[in-house]
Design an enzyme around this catalytic site. Sequence first.
Site, PDB file in Angstrom:
ATOM      1  CE  LYS A 167      24.818  -8.769  -5.508  1.00  0.00           C
ATOM      2  NZ  LYS A 167      25.137  -8.036  -6.740  1.00  0.00           N
ATOM      3  NE  ARG A 223      -2.702  -0.780   2.776  1.00  0.00           N
ATOM      4  CZ  ARG A 223      -3.810  -1.494   2.774  1.00  0.00           C
ATOM      5  NH1 ARG A 223      -4.955  -0.899   2.675  1.00  0.00           N
ATOM      6  NH2 ARG A 223      -3.764  -2.797   2.905  1.00  0.00           N
ATOM      7  CB  THR A 224       3.399   2.563   2.354  1.00  0.00           C
ATOM      8  OG1 THR A 224       2.559   2.315   3.481  1.00  0.00           O
ATOM      9  CG2 THR A 224       4.124   3.872   2.565  1.00  0.00           C
TER      10      THR A 224
END
Lengths: 325, 183
Positions: free
Chosen positions: A89, A61-62
């Site tokens: 990494k 959503r955000t």
Amino acid sequence: MTSQGSLGKDLTGLEHMSPEHIRLILDTAEPFKEVSERPIKKVPALRGKTIVNLFFEASTRTRISFEFAEKRLSADTVNVAATGSSVSKGETLVDTARNLEAMRIDMVVIRHPSSGAAEFLGNRIASNVINAGDGQHEHPTQALLDLLSIRDKHGKIQGLKVCLVGDVLHSRVARSNLWGLTKLGAEVAVCGPRTLLPRGIEDLGVTVFGRVEEAIEWADVLNVLRLQLERMEKGFIPSLREYYRVFGVTPERLERSPRPITIMHPGPMNRGVEIDSRVADGPHSIILDQVTNGVAVRMAVLYLLAGGRAELADAAKRGTGGGSE
Amino acid sequence: MPRSSKTEDRTTLLDARAMSRALQRMAVEILELAHGTDDLVLVGIQRRGVELAERLAKLIEKDEGVSVPRGALDITLYRDDLETVGPTPVIGETRLPGDLTGRHAVIVDDVLYTGRTVRAALDELADFGRPKRISLCVLVDRGGRELPIQADIVGHVVKTVPGDRVDVQVEEIDGRDQVDLVR
């Protein structure tokens, strides 16, 4: 209006934001709602700006809301997720951001599992930084869209009784809401199992309800927080069913309220845990309005931060005063 | 907006009666330009242009006995100077009466100066459809264009130099109708 000035470089939280700045964002969001209703849902305000959405935590959503806001302002956007990027990494946050900055970006929207990550980053790079949720610290744009939704529904925030229900302890949404609501003059309460309420919260002038029935009797607005399912595994609550039985917001409980209560939820919902489906989809729910307002509020924040400095905003006002153009 | 300053020299260009006469003439000119009201839409630029468009629409309605659709346009988000002058604190409402495709849109503003506001308004209108024609109607043309833009209908022309200010006051916002040149 001159005294409102600008928001500064970054938006990291509401704790240190003035009520005037909060109102400035809400007022600026108002006209942005209409942009999303246009046949062409786009204005050129941030044309040529490059924005990186740097998400170290899962979010649908955000992230989508920010992306819509950015695109509707004509910014160019890049999404970077932690998995599958150099972050996995072992690259540090600052190295990641500096590398992005070396590609000449203008803004970073960051979500990160560590509290303070947004501010940390903001202090180390020249681009504007917007906090899209940092650990258990703050989620300012969520609180701003909550404030806008409450103001839309009730016409004001001052004097309203708003209760946050559920896992207040772990919730950055709750924390940002507490700051924002108190700054704009709402009466704030919390309700939930003692294990999920921060110790000493009463000292902040917040009312504490141990029973959701009491909260319902008191409140004009219930902001029902998401119960994170891993809380159960860690022993904060006995079981989800037990939680629903004691703290679930149900139509039967709401019926006993002396007034219609506005129901909010930041999403994603656990239907049948913290909120009953009949309440979530009921006539007093503004949950989907919150989602709509999210895009407008984020457009307002992006626009205000991209614009820059206070004295320049004042100059703009002088330039347009009396229609001299 | 009037501002006080010791060295300010204020000359009234239009008083309430002169402004009323100018608006009446402009209303007639709009009708002539648009060959009636069939496709006509008046679009006022925030803020005082919106009030002037409303006035002109009412004058036309009185003469013609038909209703004239009007809209409001805030061009803030289409400005080309966000970088240099920063964000405008409060953005006004934009509302247009439906699709503009095939209509004759008349942009109404209080003062025409550099032409940059009109440039932004043209860009913004294009995002709301494809009008068959767009005209420009301003209460005051003060010269000083920075873009190849001109008005079709003008209430009053005045020569100005940079640093001058043209203050337009309208009853609905400022409590009175008056246009002053301040230098």
